[in-house]
Design an enzyme around this catalytic site. Sequence first.
Site, mmCIF file in Angstrom:
data_model
loop_
_atom_site.group_PDB
_atom_site.id
_atom_site.type_symbol
_atom_site.label_atom_id
_atom_site.label_comp_id
_atom_site.label_asym_id
_atom_site.label_seq_id
_atom_site.Cartn_x
_atom_site.Cartn_y
_atom_site.Cartn_z
ATOM 1 N N ALA A 83 49.954 8.393 6.945
ATOM 2 C CA ALA A 83 49.634 8.998 8.234
ATOM 3 C C ALA A 83 48.544 10.066 8.105
ATOM 4 C CB ALA A 83 50.880 9.596 8.873
ATOM 5 N N THR A 84 48.430 10.705 6.960
ATOM 6 C CA THR A 84 47.348 11.679 6.787
ATOM 7 C C THR A 84 45.997 10.978 6.954
ATOM 8 O OG1 THR A 84 48.664 13.065 5.312
ATOM 9 C CG2 THR A 84 46.273 13.302 5.170
ATOM 10 N N ASN A 164 57.582 17.002 13.372
ATOM 11 C CA ASN A 164 58.227 16.884 12.066
ATOM 12 C C ASN A 164 59.098 18.087 11.712
ATOM 13 O OD1 ASN A 164 55.317 17.679 12.073
ATOM 14 N ND2 ASN A 164 55.834 18.449 10.049
ATOM 15 N N GLY A 213 54.468 4.895 6.028
ATOM 16 C CA GLY A 213 55.508 4.075 5.407
ATOM 17 C C GLY A 213 56.723 4.872 4.961
ATOM 18 N N HIS A 214 56.471 6.040 4.324
ATOM 19 C CA HIS A 214 57.598 6.727 3.685
ATOM 20 C C HIS A 214 58.425 7.575 4.637
ATOM 21 C CE1 HIS A 214 56.086 10.984 3.045
ATOM 22 N NE2 HIS A 214 54.960 10.397 3.338
ATOM 23 N N CYS A 338 54.778 20.247 3.132
ATOM 24 C CA CYS A 338 53.430 20.606 2.721
ATOM 25 C C CYS A 338 53.220 22.104 2.738
ATOM 26 C CB CYS A 338 52.399 19.945 3.614
ATOM 27 S SG CYS A 338 53.082 18.810 4.801
#
Length: 400
Positions: A83-84, A164, A213-214, A338
Amino acid sequence: MTDTAVHSAAEAAPIYLDYQATTPVDPRVREAMWPYFAASFGNPHSVHHRYGRDAEAAVAQARRDVAALIQAEPREVIFTSGATESNNTAIKGGARFHAARGKQHVVTPVTEHKCVLASCQRLEQEGFAVTYLPVRANGLVDPQAVADAIRPDTALVSVMAVNNEIGVIQPLAEIGAICREKGVMFHVDAAQAAGKIPIDTTELPVDLMSISGHKIYGPKGIGALYVRRRPRARLEPLMDGGGQERGLRSGTVPAPLAVGLGAACRIAGEVMADERAHLDALYRRLRDGLMERVPDAYVNGDETARIPGNLNICIPGLDAETLIEAVPGLALSTASACSSAAVEPSYVLSALGLSDADAAASLRIGLGRYTTADEVDRAVAEIAGAAQRLRDSGATRLQA
Ligand SMILES: *Cc1c(COP(=O)(O)O)cnc(C)c1O
């Protein structure tokens, strides 16, 4: 050794409660990926022999599976590294394409993921203007504020689907309708939403959408960018190379990872409704259990417009980092993975109007596919017990 997830591994393994940082890989996803690390190792772009064609067929199936989750056409799905990269491509690529046509303005809320905000800051360095929208105290963006921020030279609006840190769901339909009416491209960071809430690109007026994906029980290192065909979303690629992925993302598609993302999307589509019900029940159990034992605690973010897999809770007066250290049996974090190395309070919680002390006293608890009611009960007991002990000792009272 058993093949099932985290909680059944070593007995001493902490209970995983950080599903917003990453999700375990679903064993079915792992199974689907293996052959493409082994016998079916071909380059999906080598069309002259069977190795390549096998990999190409698997990537094509994965593309169909990703597309099906969001009711898109397979050719609207571009594989990326996560997604980044999808967010960078959508925001910088979209804005740069339109800059050549005199549009040099971007709109995004202040509570977006770091990679969205950093992409916008990069654009500012390139001469773009960016409007950073405030959010309400419940974390939601006011669609009218988006409408008011759009100017004749606005190229793009970027709003995340699910936050998030606090799990709130933004009013995408309203914001999308405004963007469509004003002829502005609309990008959605759906990393925390895809596979968790229904997203139908035939209904939602979104032009670009990012998936990871993760975050959906797939592997790390793969994601997707949805790029609408009708009306066509235009953007410049970030990378030059062989022109793979319709010229938007050069580089060999990692077939095993793409297969994993496809499997994760297919499973998510199948289990979404049941999983939602399971998580709704666990969320209530967790929230009610904590509120009963720690009555002055409060939930950050809207109580209704949210996904049930996230509880961000403030226990006033307690330092969340100290609390986390006091419960080694739980794998928890304060906010985004992060930024948690930094000691600054969460910018998301600050944007909701929390004081620095309350932001530092907030804990993010992530529930997911493998969380059990028993684990929730143990988490409630451990967190409430530790909070009580720390308060009694007075050791962690924050300085006012
Ligand atoms: C995790 C996350 C990202 C980054 O995704 P990667 O696939 O790890 O690059 C972006 N946005 C949101 C909302 C996220 O939760």
